[in-house]
Design an enzyme around this catalytic site. Structure first.
Site, short mmCIF file in Angstrom:
data_model
loop_
_atom_site.label_atom_id
_atom_site.label_comp_id
_atom_site.label_asym_id
_atom_site.label_seq_id
_atom_site.Cartn_x
_atom_site.Cartn_y
_atom_site.Cartn_z
N CYS A 94 -1.62 2.14 16.19
CA CYS A 94 -0.39 2.87 15.87
C CYS A 94 -0.05 3.97 16.88
CB CYS A 94 -0.48 3.44 14.45
SG CYS A 94 1.14 3.85 13.75
N ARG A 128 11.10 2.48 7.72
CA ARG A 128 9.65 2.44 7.80
C ARG A 128 9.18 1.04 7.43
NH1 ARG A 128 6.70 6.25 9.34
NH2 ARG A 128 4.47 6.06 9.20
N HIS A 191 -3.52 -0.87 10.44
CA HIS A 191 -4.30 0.35 10.28
C HIS A 191 -5.75 0.07 9.89
CE1 HIS A 191 -1.76 3.78 11.17
NE2 HIS A 191 -0.73 3.04 10.76
#
Length: 239
Positions: A94, A128, A191
Site C-alpha cells: 500500500c 475507497r 494488506h
C-alpha cells in the site's frame, strides 16, 4: 550452526496499518519452518540504516505517515535500488508500494516523490476500494487478500503486474491488474493477511534470499491446510 536470514521491517512505527506487521511475523515463522533462523530488524527514521539484510518488508500508512518517512526514504533510496538490482527480495504494501513508484499525488493535490523503483505512479481517488480480493498470478497461482485503499496506481512499461484481478478492484478502476513486480521486488495493495494466506509468496521471498546468501535453498513440506481454508473462506465472502 543454523543459517540465519535477516528480515528488515521498514518503518514499522509509521507504516504499519491494518496488520501489516503480520507479514513480517508470518515470514519469520515460515523461514523457521524451512529450517532457517530469522532475525527481524526494525528500521525507523533517524535510525542507522542496516544495509546488511536479506529480505525487506514494508507496510502501509496514512498519507501523514508517508509524509513523515518521505525524506528518510529518499536518503536510503540508493541502497534500496542497489539491493533490488542485486536481487534482494522485497515486499512493500500500500503506502510503501506507492512510494516505491515514481510519485503519489494525494487527493488534496500534494505530490509525494517516490524513489522510482517501480515504473508506476499513483493518484488519490475519491472512492475507497475495500473488500476481499482474488487475483490470478502466473507464478503464485491464486492470491487471496483484502484491499483497502483510495490511491489508484498505474504501471509503466518496464514493470509487470503481480496478477490479474478476478474479484475486487486492484491497482485502479481502469484495468484488471493488481500489484507490481520488478527484479525480486513485489508491491501490492493486499494488506496484512497477504503472506499468512499466501505461503507461496513467502516461499518465493525466502528462496531468493536463501539462494543469494547460502547458495541453495532446501524447502521442507509444510502443512498449509489452515492457510488453504482461510483462503477459501475469504474468497467466498462478499466484498
Amino acid at each position: 550452526m543454523t543459517e540465519t536470514l535477516k528480515i528488515l521491517q521498514l518503518y514499522p512505527r509509521d507504516m504499519n496499518i491494518y496488520g501489516d506487521w503480520g507479514n513480517v511475523l508470518s515470514l519469520a515463522r515460515r523461514a523457521r519452518q524451512h529450517g532457517l533462523a530469522a532475525e527481524i530488524i526494525d528500521y525507523n527514521p533517524g535510525d542507522v540504516f542496516p544495509e546488511d539484510f536479506d529480505i525487506l518488508v514494508g507496510g502501509g500508512g496514512q498519507d501523514s505517515g508517508q509524509t513523515v518517512i518521505q525524506d528518510d526514504l529518499h536518503r536510503i533510496a540508493p541502497v534500496l535500488r542497489s539491493k533490488a538490482e542485486a536481487g534482494t527480495p522485497m515486499l512493500v504494501i500500500c503506502g510503501l508500494y506507492q512510494l516505491f513508484g515514481k510519485e503519489f499525488r494525494t487527493v488534496g493535490g500534494e505530490v509525494l516523490d517516490g524513489i522510482g523503483l517501480f515504473d508506476a505512479h499513483t493518484v488519490g481517488g475519491e472512492e475507497r476500494l475495500i473488500g476481499n480480493i482474488v487475483i490470478e498470478s502466473e507464478e503464485f497461482g491464486t492470491i487471496v487478500g483484502y484491499e483497502n485503499h483510495s490511491g489508484l496506481t498505474f504501471l509503466g512499461h518496464s514493470v509487470e503486474r503481480l496478477g490479474t484481478v478476478t474479484k475486487g478492484e486492484g491497482n485502479n478502476l481502469d484495468d484488471d491488474g493488481e500489484g507490481a513486480r520488478v527484479h525480486h521486488v513485489i508491491g501490492s495493495y493486499l494488506h496484512g493477511s497477504l503472506l499468512p494466506k499466501n505461503p507461496r509468496i513467502s516461499d518465493y521471498l525466502i528462496r531468493h534470499a536463501a539462494e543469494a546468501k547460502f547458495g541453495s535453498f532446501h524447502p521442507v513440506e509444510i502443512d498449509d491446510s489452515l492457510a488453504t481454508r482461510a483462503r477459501e473462506v475469504a474468497a467466498s465472502r462478499p466484498r
